[in-house]
Scaffold this motif. Structure first.
Motif, short mmCIF file in Angstrom:
data_model
loop_
_atom_site.label_atom_id
_atom_site.label_comp_id
_atom_site.label_asym_id
_atom_site.label_seq_id
_atom_site.Cartn_x
_atom_site.Cartn_y
_atom_site.Cartn_z
N UNK A 1 67.32 55.11 10.69
CA UNK A 1 67.73 55.02 12.11
C UNK A 1 68.75 56.10 12.43
N UNK A 2 69.77 56.24 11.58
CA UNK A 2 70.80 57.25 11.85
C UNK A 2 70.24 58.66 11.73
N UNK A 3 69.33 58.89 10.79
CA UNK A 3 68.71 60.21 10.69
C UNK A 3 67.88 60.52 11.92
N UNK A 4 67.20 59.52 12.47
CA UNK A 4 66.40 59.72 13.68
C UNK A 4 67.31 59.98 14.88
N UNK B 1 61.69 50.83 8.83
CA UNK B 1 62.82 51.75 8.84
C UNK B 1 64.01 51.12 8.14
N UNK B 2 64.87 51.96 7.59
CA UNK B 2 66.15 51.51 7.04
C UNK B 2 67.27 51.92 7.99
N UNK C 1 56.49 60.47 9.80
CA UNK C 1 55.54 59.39 9.49
C UNK C 1 56.00 58.06 10.09
N UNK C 2 57.30 57.76 9.99
CA UNK C 2 57.82 56.53 10.58
C UNK C 2 57.65 56.54 12.10
#
Length: 300
Positions: A192-195, A187-188, A10-11
């Motif tokens: 960002x790190x998960x992406x 985003x948090x 979604x992001x």
């Protein structure tokens, strides 16, 4: 069976929509690319929005001349790999022109990027700048809209913001001004790190734990470099550290960490209670409103 959409899906979809809105509404945009983790995510989002075609905008970096060399080397290599145009403008050149004047030679050049940025906007006629700022970074950033209007001086007025109901964006440029767009506003740091983990994105090495000489200044660490030597009475320690955010050397502090992989960083980030700027930015410690004041002066 179609897999359910995750929060990252979604992001990502929202960010791609914003990038396409910029391309559709603006005549001459540019994407700010410093080599940092947020702008690395923006590059991947731009790939998904516009490939197999070329990006409908160049990449732009305002170089303070005091950036970490690992990040600058990564910036140049990544732009070359993508085959996209990279425009670099330097605070050093603004100093030479006399448009930037330093109070002392060793001061941080971070806030002075605003001047060089305005000069680049005027030189190339940019009507929109795309950046990787996120609302969770700092209180002043939390006031920002996705499409942020700036006046002819690049200044931001938090009381003069356009409504963005139902995700409808207005990129109309005011006379003499421009717009700044933030596709990953929602985003948090953890997102960002998960992406980065999901997409397998490469980052500059200083984001991962490594030994580095540092000194302790209050609650923060300061790296010991030629630009930032230890002060009288300070004890230099070689510590295992990593950088949560990267920027001008005199204002960017590392954090103690043994996280050498993205998976280890994800665990650290999920457990932290201090924002990345609160933990690492020496120039944000002077006053609670220091970031808002810089943004009013034209800072990104």
């Amino acid at each position: 069976m179609i897999a359910p959409r995750t929060h990252l899906d979604r992001l990502e979809a929202e960010a791609i929509h914003i990038l396409r809105e910029v391309a559709g509404q603006c005549q001459n945009p540019a994407l700010l690319f410093s080599g940092g983790k947020d702008s690395v995510c923006l590059l991947r989002l731009a790939e998904k929005a516009f490939r197999p075609g070329r990006f409908p905008f160049p990449l732009l970096h305002i170089d303070t001349g005091h950036n970490y060399p690992e990040v600058i080397a990564f910036r140049d290599r990544r732009a070359a790999e993508l085959g996209e145009r990279l425009i670099v403008r330097s605070v050093e050149d603004s100093i030479a022109r006399g448009t930037v004047r330093l109070a002392r030679p060793d001061e941080s050049r971070n806030r002075h990027q605003s001047v060089t940025l305005r000069e680049a906007i005027e030189e190339f006629g940019f009507d929109c700048l795309i950046g990787g700022a996120r609302r969770d970074e700092e209180k002043a950033r939390a006031k920002e809209r996705v499409f942020s209007v700036r006046d002819e001086f690049g200044q931001w007025d938090p009381k003069n913001q356009r409504p963005e109901l139902w995700r409808l964006y207005n990129a109309k440029v005011p006379p003499g001004g421009h717009v700044r767009a933030f596709p990953i506003s929602d985003w948090t740091e953890l997102d960002v790190w998960q992406y980065i983990a999901r997409e397998g994105l490469e980052l500059p090495s200083i984001y991962f734990a490594h030994p580095r000489p540092c000194v302790r200044r209050g609650n923060l660490l300061a790296p010991v470099t030629e630009l930032t030597p230890a002060r009288e009475g300070e004890t230099v320690e070689t510590l295992w550290v990593r950088f949560r955010t990267v920027g001008d050397i005199p204002c960017t502090a590392p954090v103690e960490s043994r996280a050498r992989t993205i998976e280890e960083i994800l665990r650290e980030t999920a457990a932290t209670t201090v924002s990345e700027r609160g933990a690492t930015r020496l120039d944000d410690q002077t006053h609670e409103a220091s970031m808002e004041q810089r943004k009013r002066e034209g800072y990104f």
